[in-house]
Design an enzyme around this catalytic site. Structure first.
Site, PDB file in Angstrom:
ATOM      1  NE  ARG A  12       1.322  -0.988   7.377  1.00 58.23           N
ATOM      2  CZ  ARG A  12       0.369  -0.439   6.629  1.00 58.23           C
ATOM      3  NH1 ARG A  12       0.461  -0.526   5.341  1.00 58.23           N
ATOM      4  NH2 ARG A  12      -0.655   0.158   7.176  1.00 58.23           N
ATOM      5  CE1 TYR A 148      -4.597   6.144  -2.429  1.00 51.42           C
ATOM      6  CE2 TYR A 148      -4.516   6.057  -4.832  1.00 51.42           C
ATOM      7  CZ  TYR A 148      -3.865   6.081  -3.610  1.00 51.42           C
ATOM      8  OH  TYR A 148      -2.492   6.053  -3.565  1.00 51.42           O
TER       9      TYR A 148
END
Length: 281
Positions: A12, A148
């Site tokens: 995806r 992150y």
């Protein structure tokens, strides 16, 4: 010239766009993901120049198997695109140690696993190109992105240093720092959203989660254009070492560069005083 391109996280988002653009350009592509049947479905089914194979980037065994499958099918690997990743959002105190480790396991050790599996092939060929997706958050710390950013700052240091390891064998490296693109990073399948657990952060957490979810699908960057840019870099004889992708990322990096220069100057001034103090002690 047709290349064999191995793409992680191809089920995806940007990974799918990279595979589609590569196939349209006449390349042979190894599209990998944790659920190969979903990867193949997202790409429109079997194709002559397409190999779909299972790869969880946190598994060194999967990485070895995917690299071997690529060589068995196409005879070589020319380009590795380390695209797979996820996002644990939230403030540091509300991210558990286990979540922090999972973030780094996927975003840093994941591409390391795949690269470690592919490098023997590239060294034998004395040619190849490793492209790893970082983020503007790999260069610029941001609120709500501490896990992150930690993983992507790690990617930056690893890739910048890997260049010197592999350059003598004809292997090139590129690290990519996109800004905000419509890559599906903010969908629930890719993002772990925090639950407010500390009163001091609760209001900010609730507001930030709402704002980020509202941004999903509305980011300014077009992932198909980014995919085409990555393929253009893969065709360069001397590919970019670092590709800052998107106007927002470029603006942020330019501001960070100015800030670093200012901090370097301030450090020089302070260091001069420290040296004087040390000499007079």
């Amino acid at each position: 010239m047709s290349k064999v391109i191995l793409v992680t996280g191809a089920g995806r988002g940007l990974g799918t766009d990279i595979v589609r653009e590569a196939l349209a350009a006449g390349h042979q592509v190894v599209a990998t993901g944790r659920r190969p049947e979903e990867v193949e479905k997202s790409l429109g089914g079997p194709q002559d120049n397409l190999l779909v194979t299972k790869l969880d980037v946190t598994s060194p065994e999967d990485a070895e198997a995917a690299a071997q499958a690529a060589v068995d099918r196409f005879g070589r690997i020319d380009v590795l695109v380390n695209n797979a990743g996820n996002f644990f959002a939230g403030y540091f105190e509300e991210i558990t140690p286990a979540q922090m480790r999972r973030q780094i396991e996927t975003n840093l050790f994941g591409p390391m696993n795949v690269t470690r599996a592919v490098l023997p092939v590239l060294r034998k060929q004395r040619a190849g190109h490793i492209i790893t997706l970082s983020s503007s958050a790999g260069l610029i710390g941001q609120e709500f992105c501490v896990a992150y950013a930690a993983s992507k700052f790690g990617v930056e240091g690893w890739m910048e240093s890997l260049r010197y390891d592999v350059e003598p064998y004809g292997i090139r490296t590129t690290v990519v720092e996109p800004g905000f693109f419509r890559t599906e990073l903010l969908v629930d399948a890719s993002t772990t959203w925090p639950e407010p657990t500390i009163d001091d952060y609760a209001e900010r957490t609730t507001a930030t989660v709402a704002a980020w979810k509202n941004m999903n699908g509305r980011q300014t960057g077009d992932p198909a254009k980014l995919a085409r840019a990555l393929l253009a870099i893969a065709d360069q004889d001397q590919p970019l070492l670092r590709f800052v992708a998107g106007a927002d990322a470029i603006e942020g990096v330019e501001a960070k560069a100015k800030e670093l220069l200012a901090q370097a100057q301030a450090s020089r001034e302070l260091g001069g005083h420290l040296a004087y103090d040390d000499a007079s002690a």
